[in-house]
Scaffold this motif. Structure first.
Motif, mmCIF file in Angstrom:
data_model
loop_
_atom_site.group_PDB
_atom_site.id
_atom_site.type_symbol
_atom_site.label_atom_id
_atom_site.label_comp_id
_atom_site.label_asym_id
_atom_site.label_seq_id
_atom_site.Cartn_x
_atom_site.Cartn_y
_atom_site.Cartn_z
ATOM 1 N N ASN A 215 -14.771 -14.806 -7.510
ATOM 2 C CA ASN A 215 -14.143 -15.623 -6.481
ATOM 3 C C ASN A 215 -12.682 -15.184 -6.345
ATOM 4 O OD1 ASN A 215 -13.880 -17.634 -4.590
ATOM 5 N ND2 ASN A 215 -13.625 -19.269 -6.083
ATOM 6 N N CYS A 216 -12.429 -14.281 -5.389
ATOM 7 C CA CYS A 216 -11.063 -13.790 -5.229
ATOM 8 C C CYS A 216 -10.753 -13.565 -3.746
ATOM 9 C CB CYS A 216 -10.852 -12.502 -6.017
ATOM 10 S SG CYS A 216 -11.745 -11.082 -5.406
ATOM 11 N N LEU A 217 -9.473 -13.440 -3.476
ATOM 12 C CA LEU A 217 -8.980 -13.147 -2.133
ATOM 13 C C LEU A 217 -7.833 -12.162 -2.270
ATOM 14 C CD1 LEU A 217 -8.737 -13.626 0.958
ATOM 15 C CD2 LEU A 217 -7.215 -15.540 0.427
ATOM 16 N N CYS A 218 -7.886 -11.116 -1.467
ATOM 17 C CA CYS A 218 -6.845 -10.093 -1.492
ATOM 18 C C CYS A 218 -6.115 -10.091 -0.154
ATOM 19 C CB CYS A 218 -7.481 -8.727 -1.737
ATOM 20 S SG CYS A 218 -6.319 -7.357 -1.654
ATOM 21 N N PHE A 219 -4.802 -10.038 -0.217
ATOM 22 C CA PHE A 219 -3.969 -9.793 0.962
ATOM 23 C C PHE A 219 -3.380 -8.396 0.787
ATOM 24 C CE2 PHE A 219 -2.322 -13.999 3.027
ATOM 25 C CZ PHE A 219 -3.619 -14.400 3.282
ATOM 26 N N ILE A 220 -3.515 -7.577 1.804
ATOM 27 C CA ILE A 220 -2.920 -6.247 1.812
ATOM 28 C C ILE A 220 -1.947 -6.180 2.980
ATOM 29 C CG2 ILE A 220 -4.889 -5.292 3.094
ATOM 30 C CD1 ILE A 220 -4.307 -2.588 1.711
ATOM 31 N N GLU A 221 -0.785 -5.624 2.715
ATOM 32 C CA GLU A 221 0.222 -5.529 3.770
ATOM 33 C C GLU A 221 -0.296 -4.614 4.872
ATOM 34 O OE1 GLU A 221 4.870 -5.493 3.499
ATOM 35 O OE2 GLU A 221 4.123 -3.441 3.242
ATOM 36 N N TYR B 19 1.455 1.645 -7.917
ATOM 37 C CA TYR B 19 0.330 2.296 -7.231
ATOM 38 C C TYR B 19 -0.315 3.348 -8.127
ATOM 39 C CZ TYR B 19 -2.433 5.064 -4.048
ATOM 40 O OH TYR B 19 -3.478 5.732 -3.456
ATOM 41 N N SER B 20 -1.629 3.282 -8.207
ATOM 42 C CA SER B 20 -2.433 4.272 -8.914
ATOM 43 C C SER B 20 -3.879 4.070 -8.476
ATOM 44 C CB SER B 20 -2.308 4.065 -10.425
ATOM 45 O OG SER B 20 -3.409 4.611 -11.109
ATOM 46 N N ASP B 21 -4.516 5.131 -7.982
ATOM 47 C CA ASP B 21 -5.918 5.022 -7.579
ATOM 48 C C ASP B 21 -6.773 4.481 -8.721
ATOM 49 O OD1 ASP B 21 -5.382 6.025 -5.052
ATOM 50 O OD2 ASP B 21 -6.079 8.056 -5.506
ATOM 51 N N GLU B 22 -6.510 4.972 -9.932
ATOM 52 C CA GLU B 22 -7.300 4.558 -11.086
ATOM 53 C C GLU B 22 -7.125 3.066 -11.379
ATOM 54 O OE1 GLU B 22 -5.087 7.250 -11.236
ATOM 55 O OE2 GLU B 22 -6.698 8.650 -10.785
ATOM 56 N N LYS B 23 -5.886 2.587 -11.314
ATOM 57 C CA LYS B 23 -5.620 1.165 -11.588
ATOM 58 C C LYS B 23 -6.265 0.291 -10.518
ATOM 59 C CE LYS B 23 -3.760 -0.715 -14.482
ATOM 60 N NZ LYS B 23 -4.359 -1.406 -15.663
ATOM 61 N N TYR B 24 -6.173 0.711 -9.245
ATOM 62 C CA TYR B 24 -6.791 -0.061 -8.162
ATOM 63 C C TYR B 24 -8.292 -0.148 -8.390
ATOM 64 C CZ TYR B 24 -2.582 -0.176 -5.213
ATOM 65 O OH TYR B 24 -1.342 -0.418 -4.698
ATOM 66 N N ARG B 25 -8.917 0.980 -8.686
ATOM 67 C CA ARG B 25 -10.363 1.008 -8.910
ATOM 68 C C ARG B 25 -10.732 0.101 -10.086
ATOM 69 N NH1 ARG B 25 -11.076 5.950 -8.109
ATOM 70 N NH2 ARG B 25 -10.413 6.693 -10.130
ATOM 71 N N GLU B 26 -9.963 0.164 -11.163
ATOM 72 C CA GLU B 26 -10.213 -0.672 -12.346
ATOM 73 C C GLU B 26 -10.136 -2.162 -11.984
ATOM 74 O OE1 GLU B 26 -7.496 -1.806 -16.157
ATOM 75 O OE2 GLU B 26 -7.686 0.347 -15.723
ATOM 76 N N ILE B 27 -9.127 -2.541 -11.224
ATOM 77 C CA ILE B 27 -8.948 -3.941 -10.837
ATOM 78 C C ILE B 27 -10.066 -4.391 -9.898
ATOM 79 C CG2 ILE B 27 -7.473 -5.506 -9.496
ATOM 80 C CD1 ILE B 27 -5.065 -3.938 -10.787
ATOM 81 N N PRO C 134 0.765 -1.247 0.000
ATOM 82 C CA PRO C 134 0.000 0.000 0.000
ATOM 83 C C PRO C 134 0.800 1.305 0.000
ATOM 84 C CG PRO C 134 0.006 -0.932 2.177
ATOM 85 C CD PRO C 134 0.723 -1.914 1.287
ATOM 86 N N GLY C 135 2.093 1.276 -0.027
ATOM 87 C CA GLY C 135 2.865 2.510 -0.023
ATOM 88 C C GLY C 135 2.658 3.323 -1.293
ATOM 89 N N SER C 136 3.026 4.613 -1.247
ATOM 90 C CA SER C 136 2.873 5.468 -2.426
ATOM 91 C C SER C 136 3.759 4.978 -3.569
ATOM 92 C CB SER C 136 3.194 6.917 -2.091
ATOM 93 O OG SER C 136 4.537 7.037 -1.685
ATOM 94 N N LYS C 137 4.810 4.237 -3.245
ATOM 95 C CA LYS C 137 5.646 3.607 -4.266
ATOM 96 C C LYS C 137 5.382 2.106 -4.301
ATOM 97 C CE LYS C 137 9.162 7.107 -4.023
ATOM 98 N NZ LYS C 137 10.528 7.456 -3.681
ATOM 99 N N GLY C 138 4.201 1.716 -3.810
ATOM 100 C CA GLY C 138 3.816 0.322 -3.740
ATOM 101 C C GLY C 138 3.240 -0.168 -5.044
ATOM 102 N N GLY C 139 2.452 -1.214 -4.936
ATOM 103 C CA GLY C 139 1.883 -1.782 -6.140
ATOM 104 C C GLY C 139 0.753 -2.741 -5.835
ATOM 105 N N ILE C 140 0.188 -3.246 -6.895
ATOM 106 C CA ILE C 140 -0.883 -4.230 -6.808
ATOM 107 C C ILE C 140 -0.557 -5.331 -7.813
ATOM 108 C CG2 ILE C 140 -2.330 -2.988 -8.484
ATOM 109 C CD1 ILE C 140 -4.787 -3.967 -6.804
ATOM 110 N N ALA C 141 -0.835 -6.565 -7.433
ATOM 111 C CA ALA C 141 -0.550 -7.707 -8.312
ATOM 112 C C ALA C 141 -1.731 -8.661 -8.295
ATOM 113 C CB ALA C 141 0.717 -8.414 -7.852
ATOM 114 N N ILE C 142 -1.875 -9.366 -9.399
ATOM 115 C CA ILE C 142 -2.978 -10.309 -9.571
ATOM 116 C C ILE C 142 -2.425 -11.634 -10.072
ATOM 117 C CG2 ILE C 142 -5.134 -10.756 -10.811
ATOM 118 C CD1 ILE C 142 -4.783 -7.487 -11.245
ATOM 119 N N ILE C 143 -2.879 -12.701 -9.433
ATOM 120 C CA ILE C 143 -2.611 -14.051 -9.919
ATOM 121 C C ILE C 143 -3.978 -14.650 -10.229
ATOM 122 C CG2 ILE C 143 -1.670 -16.332 -9.390
ATOM 123 C CD1 ILE C 143 0.216 -14.942 -7.366
#
Length: 150
Positions: free
Chosen positions: A43-49, A27-35, A8-17
């Motif tokens: 059927n998904c599960l998210c882990f956030i640090e 990291y991008s608000d728009e990309k997070y919202r899109e995902i 979740p850091g400002s230089k963080g990211g999001i990944a999908i398997i």
């Protein structure tokens, strides 16, 4: 089953398997919202640090970091994406990264996923450690779901 990992850091990211489809984004608000919109109701599960303020961190940067973290949690709740918070110590232990620097996360990620780009943009020359850590967090979610102890 789809697994999402978030650094979740400002230089963080999001990944999908998602089966054989493995992706990581900076990291991008728009990309997070899109995902989240894409995986809402699936059927998904998210882990956030799970994060907290750090000693000697400035008041302004701590506030911004907390706002971003809250925003991401709010989007997860709003889009009804099931999530769990995982401490850095817990997921890093699984990959033997306790005490290691950010480059170690990039290297571990490249070992596991050699075909996944960790470049934040096409013009980037340096691989993004936030994207790498997000992918490792998604991998921890998958292993947890598959019955491996995280």
């Amino acid at each position: 089953m789809t697994f999402i990992g978030i650094d979740p850091g400002s230089k963080g990211g999001i990944a999908i398997i998602d089966g054989d489809n493995i992706m990581a984004f900076p990291y991008s608000d728009e990309k997070y919202r899109e995902i989240f919109e894409m995986y809402q109701g699936t059927n998904c599960l998210c882990f956030i640090e799970k994060v907290h303020s750090m000693p000697k961190q400035g008041v302004s940067s701590t506030f911004t970091f907390g706002m971003n973290y809250g925003k991401i949690l709010g989007m997860l709740i709003g889009f009804r994406i099931p999530f769990e918070q995982i401490t850095p110590q817990k997921w890093k232990k699984k990959f033997a990264l306790i005490g290691a620097d950010k480059n170690a996360s990039i290297q571990k990620c490249k070992e596991l996923y050699p075909n996944v780009s960790l470049l934040a943009t096409e013009r980037s020359r340096k691989e993004n450690d936030g994207m790498a850590e997000a992918l490792l967090i998604a991998t921890a979610a998958k292993r947890y779901y598959m019955g491996a102890i995280v």
